[in-house]
Design an enzyme around this catalytic site. Structure first.
Site, PDB file in Angstrom:
ATOM      1  N   HIS A 287       0.844  -1.196   0.000  1.00 35.87           N
ATOM      2  CA  HIS A 287       0.000   0.000   0.000  1.00 35.87           C
ATOM      3  C   HIS A 287       0.877   1.242   0.000  1.00 35.87           C
ATOM      4  O   HIS A 287       1.728   1.410   0.873  1.00 35.87           O
ATOM      5  CB  HIS A 287      -0.910   0.017   1.235  1.00 35.87           C
ATOM      6  CG  HIS A 287      -2.104  -0.876   1.101  1.00 35.87           C
ATOM      7  ND1 HIS A 287      -3.257  -0.707   1.850  1.00 35.87           N
ATOM      8  CD2 HIS A 287      -2.336  -1.939   0.295  1.00 35.87           C
ATOM      9  CE1 HIS A 287      -4.140  -1.631   1.517  1.00 35.87           C
ATOM     10  NE2 HIS A 287      -3.598  -2.396   0.577  1.00 35.87           N
TER      11      HIS A 287
ATOM     12  N   TYR B  97      -9.564   5.521   7.179  1.00 36.20           N
ATOM     13  CA  TYR B  97      -9.775   5.882   8.584  1.00 36.20           C
ATOM     14  C   TYR B  97     -10.810   6.998   8.597  1.00 36.20           C
ATOM     15  O   TYR B  97     -10.587   8.060   8.007  1.00 36.20           O
ATOM     16  CB  TYR B  97      -8.478   6.378   9.217  1.00 36.20           C
ATOM     17  CG  TYR B  97      -7.415   5.325   9.401  1.00 36.20           C
ATOM     18  CD1 TYR B  97      -7.219   4.716  10.636  1.00 36.20           C
ATOM     19  CD2 TYR B  97      -6.586   4.950   8.341  1.00 36.20           C
ATOM     20  CE1 TYR B  97      -6.226   3.759  10.816  1.00 36.20           C
ATOM     21  CE2 TYR B  97      -5.597   3.987   8.510  1.00 36.20           C
ATOM     22  CZ  TYR B  97      -5.426   3.400   9.747  1.00 36.20           C
ATOM     23  OH  TYR B  97      -4.445   2.456   9.918  1.00 36.20           O
TER      24      TYR B  97
ATOM     25  N   PRO C 132      -4.933   0.125  18.328  1.00 36.33           N
ATOM     26  CA  PRO C 132      -4.621  -0.286  16.953  1.00 36.33           C
ATOM     27  C   PRO C 132      -4.752   0.826  15.918  1.00 36.33           C
ATOM     28  O   PRO C 132      -4.460   0.591  14.739  1.00 36.33           O
ATOM     29  CB  PRO C 132      -5.644  -1.392  16.691  1.00 36.33           C
ATOM     30  CG  PRO C 132      -6.784  -1.089  17.614  1.00 36.33           C
ATOM     31  CD  PRO C 132      -6.171  -0.490  18.840  1.00 36.33           C
TER      32      PRO C 132
ATOM     33  N   LYS D  27       0.570  -0.111  15.042  1.00 41.05           N
ATOM     34  CA  LYS D  27       1.926  -0.181  15.570  1.00 41.05           C
ATOM     35  C   LYS D  27       2.216  -1.407  16.442  1.00 41.05           C
ATOM     36  O   LYS D  27       3.379  -1.678  16.737  1.00 41.05           O
ATOM     37  CB  LYS D  27       2.236   1.079  16.399  1.00 41.05           C
ATOM     38  CG  LYS D  27       2.299   2.348  15.571  1.00 41.05           C
ATOM     39  CD  LYS D  27       3.392   2.253  14.534  1.00 41.05           C
ATOM     40  CE  LYS D  27       3.288   3.341  13.504  1.00 41.05           C
ATOM     41  NZ  LYS D  27       3.839   2.931  12.216  1.00 41.05           N
TER      42      LYS D  27
ATOM     43  N   TYR E 205       3.609   6.706  10.172  1.00 43.15           N
ATOM     44  CA  TYR E 205       2.773   5.578   9.765  1.00 43.15           C
ATOM     45  C   TYR E 205       3.605   4.478   9.099  1.00 43.15           C
ATOM     46  O   TYR E 205       3.398   3.280   9.380  1.00 43.15           O
ATOM     47  CB  TYR E 205       1.680   6.052   8.796  1.00 43.15           C
ATOM     48  CG  TYR E 205       0.577   5.049   8.597  1.00 43.15           C
ATOM     49  CD1 TYR E 205      -0.505   4.979   9.469  1.00 43.15           C
ATOM     50  CD2 TYR E 205       0.616   4.138   7.523  1.00 43.15           C
ATOM     51  CE1 TYR E 205      -1.514   4.049   9.293  1.00 43.15           C
ATOM     52  CE2 TYR E 205      -0.390   3.204   7.342  1.00 43.15           C
ATOM     53  CZ  TYR E 205      -1.454   3.164   8.238  1.00 43.15           C
ATOM     54  OH  TYR E 205      -2.441   2.238   8.050  1.00 43.15           O
TER      55      TYR E 205
END
Length: 390
Positions: A72, A201, A293, A297, A385
């Protein structure tokens, strides 16, 4: 029995450590209180940083990940009915993440260990580390009606938040930091194509939502829910209706629904223990820290712990130097706290808290709007990220 390292816990962190040590000629026995099938039946996260992928390559366990994993280059932040893509690849100079389920990571490492003929003891009762504050630590356990003892040089506690390793440390020697969040995540797995080829998200006045996947045909979706909700209160129809309400219209309309085959509610917490070394006992992964979550991580932090610990142990046996193991706790915690901060920030920005209210919702939306329109802010998000270096 005698070995060089006893690893308590056969989740991904314990298995990864065992495999890295084995490939450098260091003998390690892994011991776990549950069965192999039980471990493989646990549903966990699946967004891997490049560092985690690299470590799977070093462990010789990356073949299936490289062929079946989904790279991704970005993800979306959805809020105020809009969708904004964060281009990870562009913002970080070519870095990306890999979507590959933690269960599959665990299976691959188990298969490698079995192929190598390394020892793993499953269904061991009353596992207990002893004398790790001295020169001759050992681990005892019960199996098949007998008590067994394994003498060793070091013990690695990779047995999770509820494991025996951290609980064996005297209270005066350990400091714990914890934040419990006032909500949970209701998650489902369903054999339906993902609504998007990248993660979404979503911040919404009704609560957070996340659209993820395990493959091109299997989706993993979550909605924020009260901690006192029960899984049985959430029918599939109720779940699908709720998650579509929290997404921008184009995603809600495109979502393919279907029966779920796994459904669970997970509480969220941030937890860190200091230090991560106690004599000849080392803590790694969830035994030492938990993150919500939201920032993906948890597994990745376990991998960086294993990196520092494996390098220290290899240095000890190869170069007769204790510098690496002496520096383990400080190095690991430095990266842990940065990831804990990032996960806390993502969680507070994306979720509806009891005191959020209309004012708080507008503040969250203003922060998100700034985040997606500021290259500096987007770059900071992207760097965290994809994973800070180690």
């Amino acid at each position: 029995m005698r070995t060089q390292v006893v690893i308590i816990g056969s989740g991904p962190s314990g298995l990864l450590l065992g495999q890295l040590l084995h490939r450098r000629g260091i003998d390690a026995v892994i011991i776990d209180r549950v069965s192999r099938d039980y471990i493989l039946g646990r549903v966990r996260a699946g967004v891997l940083e490049e560092g985690m992928v690299r470590m799977m390559q070093e462990a010789g366990a990356s073949a299936r990940l490289e062929s079946e994993g989904l790279p991704h280059d970005g993800f979306s932040l959805a809020f105020d009915g809009r969708d904004h893509r964060i281009n990870l690849h562009q913002l970080t100079g070519g870095k990306r993440v890999m979507v590959y389920g933690q269960t599959e990571v665990t299976r691959d490492l188990m298969d490698c260990r079995e192929a190598a003929g390394a020892t793993t003891i499953y269904e061991a009762a009353n596992v207990q580390p002893h004398d790790f504050d001295g020169e001759n630590p050992y681990v005892t356990y019960e199996k098949d009606g007998a008590t067994h003892r394994i003498d060793c040089d070091f013990i690695a506690g990779c047995d999770g938040f509820h494991g025996v390793s951290r609980k064996s440390v005297p209270e005066k020697s350990i400091k714990e930091f914890e934040k419990v969040y006032p909500f949970g995540w209701l998650g489902i797995l369903a054999e339906v194509p993902p609504v998007s080829h990248e993660l979404i998200y979503a911040n919404h006045p009704r609560g957070f939502a996340l659209c993820s996947m395990r493959s091109t045909t299997r989706s993993r979706y979550y909605v924020q829910c009260p901690l006192d909700d029960k899984v049985e209160d959430w029918s599939d129809d109720r779940f699908w209706d709720e998650i579509r309400r929290r997404l921008p219209a184009q995603h809600a309309e495109a979502m393919v629904t279907g029966p779920s085959f796994e459904k669970s509610i997970a509480p969220l917490r941030s937890f860190v223990t200091e230090p991560m070394r106690f004599g000849r006992l080392f803590l790694a992964g969830d035994a030492a820290h938990i993150v919500p979550p939201t920032g993906a991580k948890g597994l990745n932090l376990a991998a960086s712990d294993v990196h520092y610990l494996s390098q220290g142990l290899i240095e000890y046996y190869t170069d007769k130097s204790s510098a690496g193991i002496d520096a383990y706790s400080a190095k690991a915690l430095s990266r842990v706290w940065k990831a804990v901060r990032f996960s806390w920030w993502m969680t507070t920005m994306m979720h509806r808290f009891p005191d959020t209210g209309d004012f708080g919702q507008r503040i969250q939306e203003a922060e998100l709007d700034y985040l997606v329109h500021s290259k500096a802010a987007s770059t900071s998000l992207a760097e965290n990220y994809v994973g800070l270096p180690y």
